[in-house]
Design a protein around this motif. Structure first.
Motif, PDB file in Angstrom:
ATOM      1  N   PHE A 292       0.821  -1.206   0.000  1.00  0.00           N
ATOM      2  CA  PHE A 292       0.000   0.000   0.000  1.00  0.00           C
ATOM      3  C   PHE A 292       0.859   1.262   0.000  1.00  0.00           C
ATOM      4  O   PHE A 292       2.045   1.220   0.307  1.00  0.00           O
ATOM      5  CB  PHE A 292      -0.938   0.003   1.214  1.00  0.00           C
ATOM      6  N   LYS A 293       0.203   2.362  -0.321  1.00  0.00           N
ATOM      7  CA  LYS A 293       0.847   3.673  -0.305  1.00  0.00           C
ATOM      8  C   LYS A 293      -0.159   4.694   0.202  1.00  0.00           C
ATOM      9  O   LYS A 293      -1.377   4.462   0.194  1.00  0.00           O
ATOM     10  CB  LYS A 293       1.304   4.066  -1.713  1.00  0.00           C
ATOM     11  N   ASN A 294       0.342   5.829   0.658  1.00  0.00           N
ATOM     12  CA  ASN A 294      -0.516   6.933   1.111  1.00  0.00           C
ATOM     13  C   ASN A 294      -0.452   8.085   0.121  1.00  0.00           C
ATOM     14  O   ASN A 294       0.614   8.374  -0.442  1.00  0.00           O
ATOM     15  CB  ASN A 294      -0.093   7.419   2.498  1.00  0.00           C
ATOM     16  N   VAL A 295      -1.583   8.742  -0.071  1.00  0.00           N
ATOM     17  CA  VAL A 295      -1.679   9.895  -0.962  1.00  0.00           C
ATOM     18  C   VAL A 295      -2.324  11.033  -0.183  1.00  0.00           C
ATOM     19  O   VAL A 295      -3.373  10.847   0.452  1.00  0.00           O
ATOM     20  CB  VAL A 295      -2.521   9.562  -2.208  1.00  0.00           C
ATOM     21  N   ALA A 296      -1.702  12.202  -0.198  1.00  0.00           N
ATOM     22  CA  ALA A 296      -2.244  13.366   0.504  1.00  0.00           C
ATOM     23  C   ALA A 296      -3.469  13.889  -0.242  1.00  0.00           C
ATOM     24  O   ALA A 296      -3.386  14.215  -1.430  1.00  0.00           O
ATOM     25  CB  ALA A 296      -1.183  14.452   0.629  1.00  0.00           C
ATOM     26  N   ILE A 297      -4.592  13.970   0.435  1.00  0.00           N
ATOM     27  CA  ILE A 297      -5.845  14.383  -0.201  1.00  0.00           C
ATOM     28  C   ILE A 297      -5.743  15.789  -0.767  1.00  0.00           C
ATOM     29  O   ILE A 297      -6.166  16.061  -1.896  1.00  0.00           O
ATOM     30  CB  ILE A 297      -7.002  14.281   0.808  1.00  0.00           C
ATOM     31  N   SER A 298      -5.178  16.713  -0.008  1.00  0.00           N
ATOM     32  CA  SER A 298      -5.119  18.114  -0.448  1.00  0.00           C
ATOM     33  C   SER A 298      -4.252  18.304  -1.684  1.00  0.00           C
ATOM     34  O   SER A 298      -4.375  19.310  -2.388  1.00  0.00           O
ATOM     35  CB  SER A 298      -4.613  19.008   0.687  1.00  0.00           C
ATOM     36  N   ASP A 299      -3.371  17.352  -1.988  1.00  0.00           N
ATOM     37  CA  ASP A 299      -2.517  17.463  -3.169  1.00  0.00           C
ATOM     38  C   ASP A 299      -3.259  17.091  -4.451  1.00  0.00           C
ATOM     39  O   ASP A 299      -2.812  17.444  -5.550  1.00  0.00           O
ATOM     40  CB  ASP A 299      -1.279  16.561  -3.027  1.00  0.00           C
ATOM     41  N   TYR A 300      -4.355  16.348  -4.330  1.00  0.00           N
ATOM     42  CA  TYR A 300      -5.038  15.841  -5.515  1.00  0.00           C
ATOM     43  C   TYR A 300      -6.500  16.283  -5.635  1.00  0.00           C
ATOM     44  O   TYR A 300      -7.027  16.351  -6.734  1.00  0.00           O
ATOM     45  CB  TYR A 300      -4.988  14.304  -5.520  1.00  0.00           C
ATOM     46  N   SER A 302      -9.490  18.516  -6.109  1.00  0.00           N
ATOM     47  CA  SER A 302      -9.723  19.878  -6.596  1.00  0.00           C
ATOM     48  C   SER A 302     -11.196  20.263  -6.576  1.00  0.00           C
ATOM     49  O   SER A 302     -11.521  21.442  -6.782  1.00  0.00           O
ATOM     50  CB  SER A 302      -9.171  20.020  -8.029  1.00  0.00           C
ATOM     51  N   ARG A 303     -12.076  19.301  -6.369  1.00  0.00           N
ATOM     52  CA  ARG A 303     -13.497  19.636  -6.296  1.00  0.00           C
ATOM     53  C   ARG A 303     -13.757  20.575  -5.119  1.00  0.00           C
ATOM     54  O   ARG A 303     -13.158  20.442  -4.067  1.00  0.00           O
ATOM     55  CB  ARG A 303     -14.324  18.358  -6.132  1.00  0.00           C
ATOM     56  N   ASP A 322     -12.875  30.467  -1.073  1.00  0.00           N
ATOM     57  CA  ASP A 322     -13.038  30.598   0.370  1.00  0.00           C
ATOM     58  C   ASP A 322     -12.953  29.254   1.078  1.00  0.00           C
ATOM     59  O   ASP A 322     -13.116  29.182   2.304  1.00  0.00           O
ATOM     60  CB  ASP A 322     -14.391  31.249   0.695  1.00  0.00           C
ATOM     61  N   LEU A 323     -12.716  28.171   0.317  1.00  0.00           N
ATOM     62  CA  LEU A 323     -12.685  26.833   0.905  1.00  0.00           C
ATOM     63  C   LEU A 323     -11.298  26.214   0.763  1.00  0.00           C
ATOM     64  O   LEU A 323     -10.525  26.565  -0.124  1.00  0.00           O
ATOM     65  CB  LEU A 323     -13.715  25.926   0.219  1.00  0.00           C
ATOM     66  N   MET A 324     -11.002  25.281   1.638  1.00  0.00           N
ATOM     67  CA  MET A 324      -9.737  24.557   1.605  1.00  0.00           C
ATOM     68  C   MET A 324      -9.946  23.129   2.070  1.00  0.00           C
ATOM     69  O   MET A 324     -10.895  22.817   2.805  1.00  0.00           O
ATOM     70  CB  MET A 324      -8.693  25.232   2.503  1.00  0.00           C
ATOM     71  N   ILE A 325      -9.062  22.235   1.613  1.00  0.00           N
ATOM     72  CA  ILE A 325      -9.054  20.848   2.071  1.00  0.00           C
ATOM     73  C   ILE A 325      -8.162  20.750   3.302  1.00  0.00           C
ATOM     74  O   ILE A 325      -7.061  21.301   3.326  1.00  0.00           O
ATOM     75  CB  ILE A 325      -8.525  19.895   0.983  1.00  0.00           C
TER      76      ILE A 325
END
Length: 501
Positions: A292-300, A302-303, A322-325
């Motif tokens: 397995f691997k981890n992926v940072a949500i905020s890096d991918y 865009s919705r 005005d929004l952010m992950i």
């Protein structure tokens, strides 16, 4: 000529169908599952995403936890006490243990230790009297502390199959835990820096007590932590912290926390056998790190946070700017999978969510929970801190499905991360357009080539007629052709007046 055009169109259609078949033949990678343990139950989770990577009797079957219970006890103590507070061992704390459970520090009623020293004795050598004394110190009584334990377990998302009767892990008719619930408890425990530091220690000097005026040094009992021989089956450098447990009824139990390549995993073994349960814990961790691997949500993701159009979330309109992950949140995927393979659903923030959270983005992979992040308004206060660890502690049970589309959203901004089906369709359309363009260019080139060849044949014939003295006849034929070309043509008459060689 019509036959040529029909042939070209058929070629384009055939190529397009071939591209569709090729593109659709690559489904997302399957979830790895090629491992197992000798113990009756085991689980390994990612400590950052909370994803269950593998489970053997991990969710639906509860077993006695024995002394790994003390991880929950230590977590609650650290949430309510300072390390330098003094704990007094009462007669109740000394006597509320089973007769054969021992007294590893030869403690007696009236002994005093700091909370920190009690925690060392609790986590390194599993002193049951320390568990009782800490419970009384925090809650005033052992039963009141047990209530806190069950409340905390529920807060962490544990199922109703998990229940605690005492803070030490000694036998109890209803003292049981599932492997997955224990993994989630351990995740919260090891997110506490003091608990992680104490649990990872290999030894500690306990100051003087009544029966040990010179103090006593205690040593770590978790083999995966203290084994230094590379040839030993218990040698596993990624292992950093953990807790052992044993009761006749519970068998050998084990929790192990490991770090490798920037990832953090936790394995749980229930109803194991000595010494195999250490190998089981190691096997689970190796499986998790390898597959397995981890992926940072905020890096991918865009919705909701890109584009110009407003988005509607739970009846409220927001500008994407005005929004952010929520930063630092991960999803866990099979190594060959991509972020686009994960499904996302929009959920309402919980009581433990940050104050500026407007939604929870929950991700799944083949109906498995793999991580989540809060969608938040951008705080204007520069001093605001996002408490990442506290927002990770109520993930719910694995296995719930998600959706690529957020509930109730309107006017969503364009996403750079298209779903796989859309990506495939766009690729097919582009390929088909390219093939069609090539075919049209080839068709036009052929027509021009035919025109050049026809002109050359006409010029050659004119020269032959001129040489034979029949140039006037040639001019007459050309006038007839011009007259014919000015008339409308009928079906089947395309070649009626062709006279060229």
């Amino acid at each position: 000529m019509k036959q040529k055009i029909t042939y070209l169109l058929c070629c384009c259609l055939a190529v397009s169908r071939l591209l569709v078949i090729t593109a659709c033949a690559e489904p997302p990678p399957a979830w790895p599952s090629n491992t197992g343990v000798s113990a009756e139950a085991g689980a390994v989770i990612d400590a950052d995403s909370g994803a269950l990577l593998y489970g053997q009797n991990s969710i639906n079957t509860a077993f006695p936890p024995a002394s790994i219970t003390k991880l929950l006890t230590a977590l609650i103590v650290l949430e309510h006490c300072q390390l330098d507070e003094v704990v007094t061992f009462s007669q109740v704390a000394m006597n509320s243990v089973e007769a054969d459970s021992g007294n590893k520090l030869s403690l007696v009623a009236g002994d005093q230790m700091t909370v920190e020293d009690c925690l060392y004795s609790l986590l390194l050598i599993s002193v049951n009297q320390s568990a009782n004394a800490l419970a009384e110190h925090v809650a005033g009584s052992i039963p009141a502390f047990v209530d806190m334990m069950n409340e905390k377990a529920a807060q962490l998302g544990c199922s109703d199959k998990t229940h605690f009767e005492n803070p030490s892990g000694l036998n109890g008719d209803t003292q049981k835990v599932t492997a997955y619930d224990m993994a989630m408890i351990s995740r919260a425990a090891f997110n506490n820096k003091d608990l992680l530091r104490i649990s990872s220690s290999l030894n500690h000097k306990i100051p003087a007590t009544i029966n040990n005026p010179d103090g006593i040094t205690i040593r770590q009992e978790h083999r995966l932590l203290y084994t230094t021989d590379p040839d030993s089956e218990f040698y596993y450098p990624p292992a950093k912290a953990g807790k052992t447990g044993y009761l006749i009824k519970a068998g050998n139990t084990l929790v192990t926390y490991a770090e490798q390549d920037g990832r953090r995993l936790i394995s749980v073994v229930l109803k194991g056998k000595r010494p195999q349960y250490f190998v089981d814990g190691k096997t689970l961790l190796e499986f998790g790190f390898s597959h397995f691997k981890n992926v940072a949500i905020s890096d991918y993701e865009s919705r909701y946070v890109t584009g110009e159009d407003s988005v509607n979330i739970n009846g409220v309109s927001y500008r994407p700017s005005d929004l952010m992950i929520e930063p630092g949140q991960m999803i866990t995927l099979p190594k060959d999978a991509s972020f686009e393979d994960a499904a996302m659903s929009l959920e309402t923030p919980g009581s433990d969510s940050p104050a500026n959270a407007v939604a929870v983005l929950r991700y799944s992979y083949n109906d498995r929970f793999i991580g989540k992040a809060h969608l938040m308004t951008i705080a204007m206060d520069s001093d605001l801190e996002v408490n990442i660890s506290s927002s990770e502690t109520a993930d719910g049970q694995p296995g719930s499905s998600g959706s690529d589309q957020a509930d109730g959203s309107k006017g969503l901004p364009f996403s750079l991360h298209l779903p796989p089906a859309v990506t495939i369709a766009v690729g097919i359309a582009a390929a088909a357009a390219a093939v069609l363009c090539i075919c049209v260019m080839w068709f036009l080139y052929s027509r021009k080539k035919e025109a050049r060849e026809l002109a050359a044949r006409r010029e050659a014939r004119r020269r032959r007629l001129q040489a034979s003295g029949q140039e006037e006849e040639f001019k007459r034929l050309m006038e007839m052709r011009k007259a014919r070309d000015s008339l409308p043509r009928f079906m089947g008459e395309d070649n009626m007046y062709e006279t060229d060689d």
